[in-house]
Design a protein around this motif. Sequence first.
Motif, PDB file in Angstrom:
ATOM      1  N   ASN A 108       0.820  -1.215   0.000  1.00 32.41           N
ATOM      2  CA  ASN A 108       0.000   0.000   0.000  1.00 32.41           C
ATOM      3  C   ASN A 108       0.851   1.262   0.000  1.00 32.41           C
ATOM      4  O   ASN A 108       0.340   2.352  -0.205  1.00 32.41           O
ATOM      5  N   ASP A 109       2.132   1.119   0.250  1.00 31.75           N
ATOM      6  CA  ASP A 109       3.051   2.255   0.266  1.00 31.75           C
ATOM      7  C   ASP A 109       3.464   2.575  -1.169  1.00 31.75           C
ATOM      8  O   ASP A 109       4.125   1.768  -1.828  1.00 31.75           O
ATOM      9  N   TYR A 110       3.056   3.737  -1.676  1.00 30.56           N
ATOM     10  CA  TYR A 110       3.355   4.109  -3.064  1.00 30.56           C
ATOM     11  C   TYR A 110       4.857   4.193  -3.335  1.00 30.56           C
ATOM     12  O   TYR A 110       5.291   4.185  -4.482  1.00 30.56           O
ATOM     13  N   ARG A 111       5.662   4.283  -2.283  1.00 30.04           N
ATOM     14  CA  ARG A 111       7.113   4.383  -2.467  1.00 30.04           C
ATOM     15  C   ARG A 111       7.767   3.027  -2.696  1.00 30.04           C
ATOM     16  O   ARG A 111       8.964   2.952  -2.950  1.00 30.04           O
ATOM     17  N   THR A 112       6.989   1.957  -2.604  1.00 30.99           N
ATOM     18  CA  THR A 112       7.536   0.633  -2.894  1.00 30.99           C
ATOM     19  C   THR A 112       7.708   0.523  -4.405  1.00 30.99           C
ATOM     20  O   THR A 112       6.779   0.769  -5.160  1.00 30.99           O
ATOM     21  N   MET A 113       8.912   0.156  -4.824  1.00 30.71           N
ATOM     22  CA  MET A 113       9.238   0.122  -6.247  1.00 30.71           C
ATOM     23  C   MET A 113       9.440  -1.316  -6.699  1.00 30.71           C
ATOM     24  O   MET A 113      10.033  -2.121  -5.976  1.00 30.71           O
ATOM     25  N   TYR A 114       8.933  -1.621  -7.877  1.00 28.97           N
ATOM     26  CA  TYR A 114       9.067  -2.952  -8.452  1.00 28.97           C
ATOM     27  C   TYR A 114       9.807  -2.849  -9.782  1.00 28.97           C
ATOM     28  O   TYR A 114       9.389  -2.102 -10.664  1.00 28.97           O
ATOM     29  N   VAL A 115      10.887  -3.614  -9.892  1.00 29.88           N
ATOM     30  CA  VAL A 115      11.675  -3.615 -11.120  1.00 29.88           C
ATOM     31  C   VAL A 115      11.965  -5.060 -11.502  1.00 29.88           C
ATOM     32  O   VAL A 115      12.572  -5.812 -10.733  1.00 29.88           O
ATOM     33  N   GLY A 116      11.504  -5.445 -12.673  1.00 28.89           N
ATOM     34  CA  GLY A 116      11.856  -6.754 -13.224  1.00 28.89           C
ATOM     35  C   GLY A 116      13.154  -6.606 -13.993  1.00 28.89           C
ATOM     36  O   GLY A 116      13.395  -5.568 -14.619  1.00 28.89           O
ATOM     37  N   ILE A 117      13.995  -7.615 -13.931  1.00 30.24           N
ATOM     38  CA  ILE A 117      15.288  -7.560 -14.627  1.00 30.24           C
ATOM     39  C   ILE A 117      15.362  -8.716 -15.618  1.00 30.24           C
ATOM     40  O   ILE A 117      15.032  -9.851 -15.274  1.00 30.24           O
ATOM     41  N   THR A 118      15.798  -8.391 -16.840  1.00 28.17           N
ATOM     42  CA  THR A 118      15.890  -9.403 -17.885  1.00 28.17           C
ATOM     43  C   THR A 118      17.186  -9.247 -18.664  1.00 28.17           C
ATOM     44  O   THR A 118      17.773  -8.167 -18.692  1.00 28.17           O
ATOM     45  N   GLY A 119      17.582 -10.303 -19.314  1.00 26.19           N
ATOM     46  CA  GLY A 119      18.767 -10.281 -20.168  1.00 26.19           C
ATOM     47  C   GLY A 119      18.412 -10.174 -21.641  1.00 26.19           C
ATOM     48  O   GLY A 119      19.293 -10.210 -22.484  1.00 26.19           O
ATOM     49  N   VAL A 120      17.126 -10.029 -21.978  1.00 26.90           N
ATOM     50  CA  VAL A 120      16.744  -9.911 -23.392  1.00 26.90           C
ATOM     51  C   VAL A 120      16.859  -8.472 -23.860  1.00 26.90           C
ATOM     52  O   VAL A 120      16.728  -7.535 -23.078  1.00 26.90           O
ATOM     53  N   ASN A 121      17.103  -8.317 -25.140  1.00 24.40           N
ATOM     54  CA  ASN A 121      17.185  -7.005 -25.765  1.00 24.40           C
ATOM     55  C   ASN A 121      15.761  -6.507 -25.984  1.00 24.40           C
ATOM     56  O   ASN A 121      14.919  -7.245 -26.491  1.00 24.40           O
ATOM     57  N   MET A 122      15.470  -5.268 -25.602  1.00 23.34           N
ATOM     58  CA  MET A 122      14.085  -4.808 -25.681  1.00 23.34           C
ATOM     59  C   MET A 122      13.961  -3.455 -26.377  1.00 23.34           C
ATOM     60  O   MET A 122      14.909  -2.676 -26.414  1.00 23.34           O
ATOM     61  N   TYR A 123      12.757  -3.233 -26.928  1.00 26.14           N
ATOM     62  CA  TYR A 123      12.435  -1.949 -27.537  1.00 26.14           C
ATOM     63  C   TYR A 123      10.993  -1.600 -27.212  1.00 26.14           C
ATOM     64  O   TYR A 123      10.203  -2.452 -26.787  1.00 26.14           O
ATOM     65  N   SER A 124      10.656  -0.324 -27.416  1.00 24.54           N
ATOM     66  CA  SER A 124       9.292   0.147 -27.232  1.00 24.54           C
ATOM     67  C   SER A 124       9.054   1.275 -28.226  1.00 24.54           C
ATOM     68  O   SER A 124       9.823   2.246 -28.259  1.00 24.54           O
ATOM     69  N   GLY A 125       8.027   1.151 -29.027  1.00 28.78           N
ATOM     70  CA  GLY A 125       7.754   2.175 -30.041  1.00 28.78           C
ATOM     71  C   GLY A 125       8.937   2.327 -30.977  1.00 28.78           C
ATOM     72  O   GLY A 125       9.431   1.348 -31.523  1.00 28.78           O
ATOM     73  N   ASP A 126       9.424   3.552 -31.124  1.00 30.54           N
ATOM     74  CA  ASP A 126      10.575   3.824 -31.989  1.00 30.54           C
ATOM     75  C   ASP A 126      11.902   3.752 -31.253  1.00 30.54           C
ATOM     76  O   ASP A 126      12.950   4.027 -31.832  1.00 30.54           O
ATOM     77  N   GLU A 127      11.873   3.421 -29.973  1.00 27.25           N
ATOM     78  CA  GLU A 127      13.094   3.397 -29.168  1.00 27.25           C
ATOM     79  C   GLU A 127      13.659   1.978 -29.097  1.00 27.25           C
ATOM     80  O   GLU A 127      13.030   1.077 -28.553  1.00 27.25           O
ATOM     81  N   ASN A 128      14.859   1.821 -29.646  1.00 28.98           N
ATOM     82  CA  ASN A 128      15.543   0.531 -29.633  1.00 28.98           C
ATOM     83  C   ASN A 128      16.572   0.479 -28.518  1.00 28.98           C
ATOM     84  O   ASN A 128      17.024   1.505 -28.025  1.00 28.98           O
ATOM     85  N   PHE A 129      16.969  -0.728 -28.142  1.00 26.57           N
ATOM     86  CA  PHE A 129      18.055  -0.959 -27.201  1.00 26.57           C
ATOM     87  C   PHE A 129      17.856  -0.221 -25.877  1.00 26.57           C
ATOM     88  O   PHE A 129      18.739   0.470 -25.398  1.00 26.57           O
ATOM     89  N   LEU A 130      16.680  -0.368 -25.302  1.00 24.82           N
ATOM     90  CA  LEU A 130      16.357   0.310 -24.041  1.00 24.82           C
ATOM     91  C   LEU A 130      17.069  -0.345 -22.865  1.00 24.82           C
ATOM     92  O   LEU A 130      17.226  -1.559 -22.818  1.00 24.82           O
ATOM     93  N   PHE A 131      17.453   0.486 -21.903  1.00 23.91           N
ATOM     94  CA  PHE A 131      17.934  -0.040 -20.630  1.00 23.91           C
ATOM     95  C   PHE A 131      16.748  -0.374 -19.730  1.00 23.91           C
ATOM     96  O   PHE A 131      16.762  -1.382 -19.044  1.00 23.91           O
ATOM     97  N   SER A 132      15.731   0.498 -19.719  1.00 22.82           N
ATOM     98  CA  SER A 132      14.554   0.211 -18.891  1.00 22.82           C
ATOM     99  C   SER A 132      13.331   0.923 -19.447  1.00 22.82           C
ATOM    100  O   SER A 132      13.447   1.881 -20.209  1.00 22.82           O
TER     101      SER A 132
END
Length: 167
Positions: free
Chosen positions: A58-82
């Motif tokens: 319930n604490d909005y300051r709790t952060m969730y980050v998934g970590i992967t070894g695959v190469n990823m993109y989103s929209g026109d952005e290639n080779f994203l770190f996150s």
Amino acid sequence: WTRQKYVAELLKVVKSEDKLSEYYIKEFVNKIENEAGQYFIDPYLDWFSKILEQYRSNDYRTMYVGITGVNMYSGDENFLFSLYTARKESQASILSYYMMLEESLSEEYESRMRLTERIAKELVPASLKSLKIPRSTDPTCPYSYSSGVSRLDQKTLILSDPVKNEL
């Protein structure tokens, strides 16, 4: 295009070229067929965020980050770190270390220490995005923007004073 269509079109074009060009294209096609390629990360991030809803603090300051070894993109952005999603019910990020690996960068030798440091630096923006803290303009701050691995390597592991004050 599918991978198969892309390969077929490349091979069709190279037939009219010289033998050296044909050799290079065939080497390139071999690489395409044997590598995983990039993943369109948006649906995976939505899936990850949806799953987290049932576990979310319930604490909005709790952060969730998934970590992967695959190469990823989103929209026109290639080779994203996150990439971060701000779903109302569940905010989350996915961090990829694929572009931080020596084999992805054709670096001379592998260093687990260097990879760990790169991941640590990029975990900062992947985490702090959920707190809506403005990005740092100090190039040494790990919360500043990275436009590539060389820029990432210029960062330190120490937050800038403005980011510390926001926290």
